[in-house]
Design an enzyme around this catalytic site. Structure first.
Site, short mmCIF file in Angstrom:
data_model
loop_
_atom_site.label_atom_id
_atom_site.label_comp_id
_atom_site.label_asym_id
_atom_site.label_seq_id
_atom_site.Cartn_x
_atom_site.Cartn_y
_atom_site.Cartn_z
CG ASP A 123 32.40 23.06 87.26
OD1 ASP A 123 32.12 23.82 88.19
OD2 ASP A 123 31.97 21.87 87.19
CB SER A 124 34.18 17.69 86.10
OG SER A 124 33.42 17.69 84.92
CG ASP A 167 29.12 22.75 84.55
OD1 ASP A 167 29.81 21.89 85.11
OD2 ASP A 167 27.87 22.73 84.57
CE LYS A 204 25.99 20.47 85.35
NZ LYS A 204 26.63 20.85 86.60
CD GLU A 217 28.24 23.14 91.00
OE1 GLU A 217 28.42 23.48 92.20
OE2 GLU A 217 29.07 22.51 90.33
CD GLU A 219 27.91 15.93 91.82
OE1 GLU A 219 27.60 16.83 91.02
OE2 GLU A 219 29.09 15.58 92.02
#
Lengths: 353, 353
Positions: free
Chosen positions: A89-90, A128, A158, A160, A228
């Site tokens: 999602d970057s 993501d 993935k 978070e 991270e």
């Protein structure tokens, strides 16, 4: 058919099915000893599997991961032999130009996922779950994860965070049959509560929390965890405490593997605004942005002074006879300027030969 | 507010409104003498306008155009001072990895448009109408064009072809207040009837058709026309016959301007499959694909042999006191391996200083 015959000739009948199935791997999360594995591909599938990642981790060989958001970057990762390709999602920040990862939607992520799936045949594909698509309930989380695999063509997802509801959601997704990669430390979707992009684990409480959260995610069934922006000793501790591999970013050299954002590692972005936020932990392996800039300026120069396109880059021809006929036809239709322009062009082209 | 005051000080009251409005240009298709121009920007808008393009054309200065599909490429075009930025349906091939421009949808195009619009402040923004979104009727064409401007943030649209229904659609879009760029010659959305990506205008009939179609599009109100893959004399004739500028691609040096696809001009794509279809007319101003490949291999090497991240790229620290407390805390919780890993990490980091 012939593939099966070939295998029967060379394998004793008792290990018949396992021989075939050893050669057939479509998705990296399909267990090897399935009875039915679908149509036989013509070429053996080269995709990195969960088993291979586990093997690397067991043999202490570092795992490489890079983000990609479209077909060209996926192809580059493919050719470089990167283990895991993350459709992150970057994208919200490096592709769409937002200041955070929050605005990107599931539909936009799926567009990126599909483009990457089309181009990368070797790396494992992880997608993501974007902000807002999995936090309400486990149901929502499973639905989104299913879409990422079904419509996006990814191999795993993935998500978070490590709050209790996130752990429950991760478990539900694993139970639905979808491999999950966890993400702890600085979780960019949570900058609202974190108060910005701030490294985590820098005091005892926070550091212990990182380790505990990673363990809880392992317990829920995650196959790996991204760490991270945490201090190296904290990442080392988490890596030692876990049986699953850790993939670090800004987390020092003691993780099981590393991940970087494509644009950051290639030095792709030249915008003054972005230069401010290029992460300190990222090594620029090239300055592609500079090269792109130089190339575009050269193109602009070439077009402005008329040197592009030259004869070499103007390959489409019309025979002299037809060109003359064309000119005459234009004159008949009353387009005199056009007719003379066409004739002049033919003369100019002949002159340059 | 202060901007308006500044202008009042320096301009006589009779030309008050025109002085302000000369400095305010939000969209390049808003005529300069509007009475109401909306909120005043703090800095004068730098965006390339239709007037500026007309001026360039009148002064025989070549117009530059390049495609872009995301924020980084838009920024690069911005910084290089390219006149027009085209969010092309070529995204289908270079971003999404399809073999043709047909599969891309309006929603996917809008994702690209928004990403580009977000930070390309200087070039004029033109968005392509993708295959299937404007051919049924003029109504459909106007609706799609409106979406591209409204939701996509573009300044103008481009549509392909010159059949009577296309001309009618172009006229309807112009009447709706949306600037239209035409496209004749090889129109990639029509490969079905063209029988592939085949250059056009190579015999008299076809060549005359190119010129007539371009004229019809001008008649319908287009502000420029793209000429793709036609012989140079044909492009020269069309350029001379029209009052509006022509933008060429694979059409020789006699057009009013040139356009190239971003990935092609930068040599971005390294896939063997793509290398086959890199166009002959495109000059590669850089070999970015090679550089990306090299950089990724270096990253993979660095991670595999443990040299990345080094101390310089592991910036997040935990104080020695806290690191010790962390280690003790882990031991209390029963994570002995983790505790010793943390201590070791601290020692190793101190050793490398």
């Amino acid at each position: 058919m012939s593939c099966i015959r070939f295998l029967t000739k060379h394998s004793p009948s008792s290990s018949f099915s396992s021989s075939i199935l050893r050669h057939i791997r479509f998705m990296s999360n399909v267990p090897e000893n399935t009875v039915y594995s679908g149509p036989t591909p013509q070429t053996a599938n080269q995709r990195t599997t969960l088993m291979q990642l586990r093997q690397k981790h067991r043999n202490s060989k570092p795992i490489t991961m890079v983000t990609a958001y479209d077909y060209p970057s996926a192809v580059h990762l493919d050719m470089a032999g990167i283990d895991i390709c993350l459709v992150g999602d970057s994208a919200s920040m490096v592709v769409h130009g937002h200041d955070t990862t929050l605005p990107i939607t599931v539909d936009e992520m799926l567009v990126h996922c599909r483009a990457v799936a089309r181009g990368a045949k070797n790396p494992m594909l992880v997608g993501d779950l974007p902000f807002g698509s999995y936090e309400s309930s486990s149901d929502q989380a499973v639905d989104t994860a299913v879409r990422i695999l079904k419509e996006g063509g990814m191999d795993a997802i993935k998500l978070e965070g490590g709050s209790p509801s996130r752990i429950v959601a991760a478990k539900a997704i694993v139970e639905a049959g979808i491999a999950v990669m966890g993400h702890v430390g600085l979780t960019p979707q949570a900058i609202s509560v974190l108060g910005g992009f701030r490294p985590q684990g820098r005091n005892i409480l926070s550091a212990v929390k990182v380790v505990e959260t990673a363990l809880a995610l392992q317990e829920a069934g995650c196959f790996s965890v991204v760490l991270e922006c945490v201090p190296a000793p904290v990442a080392a501790a988490a890596t030692a405490a876990l049986q699953i591999p850790t993939i670090g970013i800004g987390a020092g050299p003691f993780c099981s593997g590393q991940v970087l954002v494509y644009h950051d590692l290639l030095g792709m972005l030249q915008h003054p605004h972005h230069a401010k936020v290029t992460p300190k932990f990222c090594k620029q392996y090239a300055r592609v942005g500079d090269i792109i800039n130089k190339a575009l300026l050269e193109y602009k120069e070439d077009v402005t002074n008329g040197s592009f396109p030259d004869a070499h880059h103007s390959p489409y021809k019309i025979s002299e006879a037809d060109a003359e006929g064309f000119s005459n036809e234009l004159q008949k239709l009353g387009f005199d300027k056009a007719a003379s322009a066409a004739s002049e062009a033919v003369q100019k082209l002949n002159a340059t030969k």
